[in-house]
Design an enzyme around this catalytic site. Structure first.
Site, short mmCIF file in Angstrom:
data_model
loop_
_atom_site.label_atom_id
_atom_site.label_comp_id
_atom_site.label_asym_id
_atom_site.label_seq_id
_atom_site.Cartn_x
_atom_site.Cartn_y
_atom_site.Cartn_z
N GLU A 1 -19.76 -4.90 10.21
CA GLU A 1 -20.70 -4.10 11.00
C GLU A 1 -21.77 -4.95 11.66
O GLU A 1 -22.16 -4.70 12.81
CB GLU A 1 -21.35 -3.03 10.11
CG GLU A 1 -20.40 -1.95 9.62
CD GLU A 1 -19.63 -2.33 8.36
OE1 GLU A 1 -18.81 -1.53 7.90
OE2 GLU A 1 -19.87 -3.45 7.84
N ARG B 1 -25.65 -1.22 7.03
CA ARG B 1 -25.38 -2.62 6.70
C ARG B 1 -25.77 -3.56 7.84
O ARG B 1 -25.76 -4.77 7.66
CB ARG B 1 -23.89 -2.79 6.37
CG ARG B 1 -23.37 -1.74 5.40
CD ARG B 1 -21.93 -1.96 5.04
NE ARG B 1 -21.81 -3.00 4.03
CZ ARG B 1 -20.66 -3.38 3.50
NH1 ARG B 1 -19.53 -2.83 3.89
NH2 ARG B 1 -20.62 -4.32 2.58
N LYS C 1 0.84 -1.19 0.00
CA LYS C 1 0.00 0.00 0.00
C LYS C 1 0.89 1.25 0.00
O LYS C 1 1.83 1.36 0.77
CB LYS C 1 -0.91 -0.01 1.24
CG LYS C 1 -2.00 1.06 1.23
CD LYS C 1 -2.95 0.85 2.40
CE LYS C 1 -4.08 1.87 2.36
NZ LYS C 1 -5.06 1.66 3.46
#
Length: 639
Positions: A370, A398, A283
């Site tokens: 979640e 969600r 990354k």
């Protein structure tokens, strides 16, 4: 070929490795230039430049489909699909979106701003292809962080039971999502990446061979191929979890080695059934500051490319809502060991990173999960803990069933802090926190509130944790109002009790949360016209302070509601329903977000477009009630 000449990704076909590597440098330069100037996601896109170029070498994007998970890793995709000349408008009003958007480009095959959706969408496309007797490739590119989401695992489980459905899943494994990923799956991927056979074949053996005198420091193509073959033979068990789920597993391979990836993707396309190619990337690749601080450079405001530092603000800013929440929760946790904080891979964004550093034993990060976060909190509450779940408004959508089934129905004492509630700006429709007022109103047994400023947030947090039932607090993105704050000793609020900030006889304004300050400013503009408005800080959506609001509405006879949320089913609707239930037929003007998608722009631009600035709201009030004001207030509107 220069990047600016690309209008179709198929133009990449036939380019040599050297030309593709030159293209990769151009993509990184443009990516860095634009994000440094106007802000945006940085680390995710920098890490998949070579992956994008290699994958697109093996696809015909006139026909084939690629679904990028989340979308913030797809900036290189945007740059090679004809958006180079407009890329400087990234995340700006009317410009290139920060996420994938089907209406923006025919190469954005599936829109996404939330994680873990790509495999389901790509599998759906593959099944539709097969049903219609068509022939094209379907690819999902998903990060290892997003793979922790239950939806991704559900899709893998389904795809694995479809041995004749060709689907390629590319696992972009950079050991990061926004923050470092957590959980057994992440540990398993780390074990694969760091296993002794992989490390030996990737490092020690390769270095030893390269230093043979006759090789001059280079590893011949034949030996590179042999190295990869030996790697796969040496670590047959590392991909066992995917193989057991019905996938052909390939990897891990170097996500910055274009020839190796091209060969691997070509081989994967020839396989029958679902294939997972495990690609190890870095990354922030190519920008040292982003590689060194992969959390901090996930996304950046405008910064100095030479130093990597954000440009300083021209004037001091008050602390953000998230920071005040985090600092306050740390103090509460220090005083009450029952209180714990829970986040779903958003520690830094929600302010819970402060709790992680101060009291790690009272902090839990569940990854991009979640639903699990909500039900885990419910289980904790059953056993006497007082969990505080901090999740962005848009992401809590969600876990709606869990809010109802696991928390609301059982009336469990869980506190939810909905960060980024309201208009969030440049992230666009997938991230606007405009729906939580509407979706929380109907959840049984919930107390729902929103503070007018950060000092009131502190009191609401204490109130929620002390309450014997579920509570939700919505807070906006960005800096607070700059009011004085207490370090401790916060007094809880009386649940269901608002406050009258100013009184007046011409108009009643009932404002909720972040709209209280604009309501006061609007009242000031109306006063300049000779109109005196009563302004109520509602504080609570549920229960609504009918004892305060109804008598004022009856006396004044004209009501305006203000909210930074969707009008359908929103705060204004709650006030209208209350008036109707008590047979008070007074006219009501509801100001908020109508039934529209709020596109990417700055928050101020979005509010202006929606007519939610104080001057615009004052004008709308005068338009609605002007004739009445003229009849009852002779001096009104004279200017």
């Amino acid at each position: 070929m220069h990047l600016s000449e690309l209008s179709h990704p198929n133009q990449l076909h036939g380019l040599s490795t050297a030309e593709l590597e030159a293209m990769a440098r151009q993509i990184r330069e443009k990516h860095l230039e634009v994000v440094a100037t106007s802000g945006g996601h940085l680390g995710p896109g920098l890490g998949v430049v070579e992956l994008t170029l290699a994958l697109y070498q093996t696809l015909d994007l006139e026909h084939d489909r690629v679904v990028w998970d989340v979308g913030h890793q797809a900036y290189p995709h945007k740059l090679v699909t004809g958006r180079y000349k407009d890329f400087h408008t990234l995340r700006q009003q009317g410009g290139v979106a920060g996420y994938l958007k089907r209406s923006e480009s025919r190469f954005d095959h599936f829109g996404a701003g939330h994680a873990s959706t790509s495999i389901s969408a790509a599998l759906g496309m593959a099944l539709a292809r097969d049903r219609r007797g068509e022939d094209f490739k379907c690819v999902a590119v998903i990060g290892d962080g997003a793979l922790t989401g239950g939806m991704a695992l559900e899709a893998i489980n389904h795809a694995g039971h479809l041995p004749r459905t060709k689907l390629l899943v590319v696992l972009n494994d950079n050991d990061m999502s926004i923050s470092p990923p957590v959980g057994a799956l992440s540990t398993h991927l780390n074990r694969m990446r760091l296993s002794k056979p992989v490390q030996f074949l990737s490092g020690s053996a390769e270095e030893a061979v390269k230093h043979l005198p006759f090789l001059h420091g280079e590893l011949p193509t034949e030996l590179k191929t042999l190295k990869e073959s030996m790697k796969r033979l040496a670590v047959p068990k590392v991909g066992a979890v995917f193989e057991e789920l019905g996938f052909t597993y390939v990897g891990p391979i170097d996500g910055h080695d274009i020839p190796e990836m091209v060969r691997t993707f070509q081989a994967a396309h020839r396989c029958e059934g679902p294939v997972l190619v495990h690609v190890a990337t870095t990354k922030g690749k190519g920008y040292p500051y982003a590689e060194a601080d992969q959390v901090g450079y996930h996304a950046q405001s405008a910064f100095d490319l030479a130093t990597g530092k954000a440009y300083p603000s021209s004037k001091p800013k008050p602390p953000s809502w998230s920071k005040v929440f985090g600092q306050t929760l740390v103090k509460i946790c220090e005083q009450d060991s029952r209180v714990v904080g829970i986040t779903a891979a958003m520690a830094t964004g929600t302010g819970l990173d402060l709790l992680e550093k101060a009291l790690p034993q009272q902090y839990f990060d569940v990854g991009i999960a979640e639903q699990h976060a909500v039900t885990m909190a419910a289980g904790m509450a059953c056993e006497g803990l007082r969990p505080v779940v901090a999740i962005y408004s848009t992401f809590l959508q969600r876990a709606y069933d869990q809010l109802i089934h696991d928390v609301g129905i059982q009336k469990l004492p869980v506190t939810f802090v909905l960060d980024r509630a309201g208009i969030v700006g440049a992230d666009g429709p997938t991230h606007q926190g405009q729906y939580d007022i509407s979706y929380l109103r109907a959840v049984p047994n919930f107390t729902v509130m929103a503070p007018k400023d950060e000092a009131e947030l502190q009191r609401m947090l204490v109130t929620s944790i002390a309450h014997d039932g579920p509570c939700a607090i919505r807070i906006p993105r960005g800096e607070g109002e700059g009011v004085p704050l207490m370090d401790e000793g916060w007094q809880p609020l009386e649940i269901g009790r608002g406050e009258l900030l100013t009184d007046g006889d011409d108009l009643l304004i009932v404002a909720y949360g972040a709209m209280v300050a604009p309501a006061m400013a609007t009242a000031g503009l109306l006063q300049e016209k000779g109109l005196r408005a009563a302004v109520v800080n509602a504080r609570f959506l549920r229960p609504l302070d009918e004892a305060l609001i109804l008598p004022l509405a009856r006396r004044i006879g004209r009501v305006v509601t203000m909210e930074e949320g969707a009008l359908p089913g929103g705060f204004g609707a709650a006030v209208v329903e209350s008036l109707n239930d008590h047979d008070l037929p007074v006219p009501v003007l509801r100001l908020g977000i109508p039934d529209v998608l709020v596109d990417h722009a700055s928050p101020d631009q979005s509010k202006e477009r929606l007519g939610l600035t104080p001057s615009q709201m004052a004008e709308r009030i005068l338009e609605r009630f002007g004739p009445v004001f003229r009849a009852t207030v002779p001096t009104a509107l004279a200017v």
